[in-house]
Design an enzyme around this catalytic site. Sequence first.
Site, mmCIF file in Angstrom:
data_model
loop_
_atom_site.group_PDB
_atom_site.id
_atom_site.type_symbol
_atom_site.label_atom_id
_atom_site.label_comp_id
_atom_site.label_asym_id
_atom_site.label_seq_id
_atom_site.Cartn_x
_atom_site.Cartn_y
_atom_site.Cartn_z
ATOM 1 C CB THR A 185 39.335 -0.088 8.304
ATOM 2 O OG1 THR A 185 39.368 -1.491 8.551
ATOM 3 C CG2 THR A 185 40.142 0.640 9.374
ATOM 4 C CB SER A 188 62.089 13.102 52.387
ATOM 5 O OG SER A 188 63.482 12.906 52.280
#
Length: 475
Positions: free
Chosen positions: A144, A321
């Site tokens: 690894t 909004s």
Amino acid sequence: MTAGTFRTEHDLLGDCEVPADVYYGVHTLRAVENFPITGTPISIYPELIKALAYIKQAAALANHELGLLDEPRCDAIVAACAELLGGKLHDQFVVDVIQGGAGTSTNMNANEVIANRALELMGHNKGEYQYLHPNEQVNIGQSTNDVYPSALKVATWFGILGLVDAMGVLRRAFERKAEEFSHVLKMGRTQLQDAVPMTLGQEFSTYAVMLGEDEERLREAALLICEINMGATAIGTGITAHPDYAPLILKRLKEITGIPLMTAPNLIEATQDCGAFVQLSGVLKRVAVKLSKTCNDLRLLSSGPRAGLGEINLPAMQAGSSIMPGKVNPVIPEVVNQIAFEVIGNDITVSFAAEAGQLQLNAFEPIIAHSLFKSVSHLRNGCLTLAERCVNGITANEERLRATVENSIGIVTALNPYIGYANATAVAQEAHATGGSVYEIVLQKGLLTRDELDQILRPEVLTQPTPLSLAPRAR
């Protein structure tokens, strides 16, 4: 051995029941159980899965050439890797993006998926590891500790290329706007105060230049991640690997990826050092900071529509909004700002993770990988979104821009070489106190004629260096 819908696999902790239909095995299953951290599997990063496939494919070819892997097993591993490179079985990469173990779970996830698919291609069942084993064959000559950082570098290389391309798209969008606005005169500002005139085209060209500079910095950073440590195995001594393995896998990996990779001159150093990732993360932060500054400018220049600067119009993307009818917000620059904030935070994470390495290995490369991949991917998406859904549709409020120049006290700076600093200061003070225009006050004081003023205040004179031969003597 298979029972019902499960198959039994064994590791050093004992037997474990693995769902019969999955391609991963016991090591992956334990990792899934051990690391329920983000809920996000490594499959979210297809570049990483492909990089792992490239490395396992190259390793199989190198080990076959060395006589360590027979042809049937080599061919099956290579074919399974080819399927991963084609986008198949990515859903089988299920370990969490944040994991302990220095990336071992990711490497074993790859080994098991490739082994089980290769077994099927050889006519065997998943889990019949006596015919082809995840560790004995797929991981031969590897650890690894060399696979994971090398895969991270391969994956990041392709990610950087994609980001550079996206930055090019955005840069060209700004370049087109710079040309479109090259005739539009406006006031420049320093410290949010009126400064001197410039063109809107000049303003937009700076954003293109900043992007171009950072494209080059990214290409330079990419070269630093071309140095890999394949052949290092556990700590860099190369234990269990054939003496000729490192140059052979390098050759194969370069051939199949097209990346100008090189083997690190000191594999022990390369196995523990994360400096290249720190450097790359710093460049990504640089890109983010400058991109965010650009978005700040776009939001400020488009502020209004009536109570702000209102010099440019961003394309309306959505209602702004839930309570204020007709409001439209600069949502595209805002989302890119937020990407930049994330990238800056990711850079801090990479820095801490790189610093936290101890002795011959850095155990924290998974969080480095996660941070870098997020930064690269989100910046790429942000650049494309900003170009396509914002910059391409920007328009200029030319009348408003012209009026701000004509009414600005800042144009008095252009008169310094002609009327002198003291006179220019007096004109500025009077204009500020009375609200009068610089142009009219200069005429009233007899400092310049109308023809002289018109000549001096031409856009092409105001926005570039003025040859001294054009400057009349101060009065």
